[in-house]
Design a protein around this motif. Structure first.
Motif, mmCIF file in Angstrom:
data_model
loop_
_atom_site.group_PDB
_atom_site.id
_atom_site.type_symbol
_atom_site.label_atom_id
_atom_site.label_comp_id
_atom_site.label_asym_id
_atom_site.label_seq_id
_atom_site.Cartn_x
_atom_site.Cartn_y
_atom_site.Cartn_z
ATOM 1 N N LEU A 66 -5.539 45.585 28.188
ATOM 2 C CA LEU A 66 -4.583 46.681 28.072
ATOM 3 C C LEU A 66 -3.765 46.839 29.350
ATOM 4 O O LEU A 66 -2.553 47.052 29.299
ATOM 5 N N ARG A 67 -4.434 46.728 30.497
ATOM 6 C CA ARG A 67 -3.722 46.809 31.777
ATOM 7 C C ARG A 67 -2.688 45.692 31.893
ATOM 8 O O ARG A 67 -1.531 45.932 32.236
ATOM 9 N N ASP A 68 -3.102 44.482 31.590
ATOM 10 C CA ASP A 68 -2.202 43.339 31.713
ATOM 11 C C ASP A 68 -1.043 43.423 30.724
ATOM 12 O O ASP A 68 0.086 43.080 31.053
ATOM 13 N N HIS A 69 -1.325 43.907 29.524
ATOM 14 C CA HIS A 69 -0.266 44.079 28.528
ATOM 15 C C HIS A 69 0.754 45.101 29.013
ATOM 16 O O HIS A 69 1.961 44.882 28.925
ATOM 17 N N HIS A 70 0.261 46.206 29.535
ATOM 18 C CA HIS A 70 1.161 47.249 30.049
ATOM 19 C C HIS A 70 2.013 46.697 31.191
ATOM 20 O O HIS A 70 3.212 46.956 31.262
ATOM 21 N N ARG A 71 1.404 45.933 32.077
ATOM 22 C CA ARG A 71 2.153 45.330 33.190
ATOM 23 C C ARG A 71 3.222 44.377 32.688
ATOM 24 O O ARG A 71 4.341 44.355 33.198
ATOM 25 N N SER A 72 2.879 43.576 31.682
ATOM 26 C CA SER A 72 3.865 42.615 31.175
ATOM 27 C C SER A 72 5.021 43.322 30.491
ATOM 28 O O SER A 72 6.164 42.870 30.569
ATOM 29 N N LEU A 73 4.773 44.440 29.829
ATOM 30 C CA LEU A 73 5.861 45.191 29.214
ATOM 31 C C LEU A 73 6.825 45.740 30.260
ATOM 32 O O LEU A 73 8.028 45.793 30.033
ATOM 33 N N ARG A 74 6.296 46.120 31.410
ATOM 34 C CA ARG A 74 7.161 46.652 32.474
ATOM 35 C C ARG A 74 8.065 45.577 33.052
ATOM 36 O O ARG A 74 9.089 45.877 33.643
ATOM 37 N N LEU A 75 7.694 44.312 32.915
ATOM 38 C CA LEU A 75 8.484 43.215 33.460
ATOM 39 C C LEU A 75 9.634 42.794 32.549
ATOM 40 O O LEU A 75 10.508 42.047 32.975
ATOM 41 N N LEU A 76 9.614 43.254 31.310
ATOM 42 C CA LEU A 76 10.679 42.883 30.383
ATOM 43 C C LEU A 76 12.008 43.471 30.840
ATOM 44 O O LEU A 76 12.051 44.569 31.389
ATOM 45 N N PRO A 77 13.127 42.750 30.576
ATOM 46 C CA PRO A 77 14.437 43.266 30.989
ATOM 47 C C PRO A 77 14.812 44.543 30.234
ATOM 48 O O PRO A 77 15.556 45.355 30.738
ATOM 49 N N TRP A 78 14.314 44.715 29.035
ATOM 50 C CA TRP A 78 14.511 45.962 28.316
ATOM 51 C C TRP A 78 13.193 46.717 28.360
ATOM 52 O O TRP A 78 12.134 46.137 28.372
ATOM 53 N N ARG A 79 13.290 47.994 28.434
ATOM 54 C CA ARG A 79 12.071 48.818 28.567
ATOM 55 C C ARG A 79 11.503 49.151 27.202
ATOM 56 O O ARG A 79 12.092 49.890 26.444
ATOM 57 N N VAL A 80 10.364 48.562 26.895
ATOM 58 C CA VAL A 80 9.659 48.887 25.656
ATOM 59 C C VAL A 80 8.755 50.056 25.962
ATOM 60 O O VAL A 80 7.998 50.033 26.906
ATOM 61 N N ARG A 81 8.843 51.080 25.173
ATOM 62 C CA ARG A 81 8.003 52.264 25.412
ATOM 63 C C ARG A 81 7.162 52.562 24.223
ATOM 64 O O ARG A 81 7.396 52.322 23.152
#
Length: 129
Positions: free
Chosen positions: A114-129
């Protein structure tokens, strides 16, 4: 204004943890709600009422379990668990949370994922929330 009591029965936990008032109040409210539900007079409930309560408890406990698992990488990364002399974080977790070592390992893996998934989402050019 007095700080709400932490729900932990272990005074060492209260001494070691300084929580913001909002978190401490939420934990106290959760503990109080569980006490009410655990003390329900089951003789006044019919099957439908009991089913609704059981379903809501399942939903809430699932969300609480996810909230707990998300905290595990923070504890692991901090290393405070090693002060107990445990051989590994999952071994410490199994003792502290009264789980089997296998269940503790599974929770640690899930928390890290879950931590790693959350971190990878923050790296995306568009913000997935």
């Amino acid at each position: 204004m007095d700080e709400p009591d932490l729900p932990s029965s272990d005074s060492a936990d209260r001494d070691a943890v300084s929580l913001c008032l909002e978190v401490a109040a939420a934990l106290s409210a959760m503990d109080a709600a569980v006490a009410v539900l655990a003390g329900l007079d089951l003789s006044v409930l019919d099957g439908r009422q009991a089913a609704v309560i059981a379903r809501r408890l399942a939903e809430v406990t699932s969300r609480a379990a996810v909230a707990k698992v998300r905290l595990l990488p923070v504890i692991d990364d901090d290393g405070v668990w090693a002060l107990s002399g445990a051989r590994s974080f999952p071994v410490w977790l199994s003792h502290d949370h009264r789980l089997s070592v296998a269940a503790a390992r599974a929770q640690v893996r899930l928390g890290r994922a879950l931590r790693d998934h959350h971190r990878s989402l923050r790296l995306l050019p568009w913000r997935v929330r």
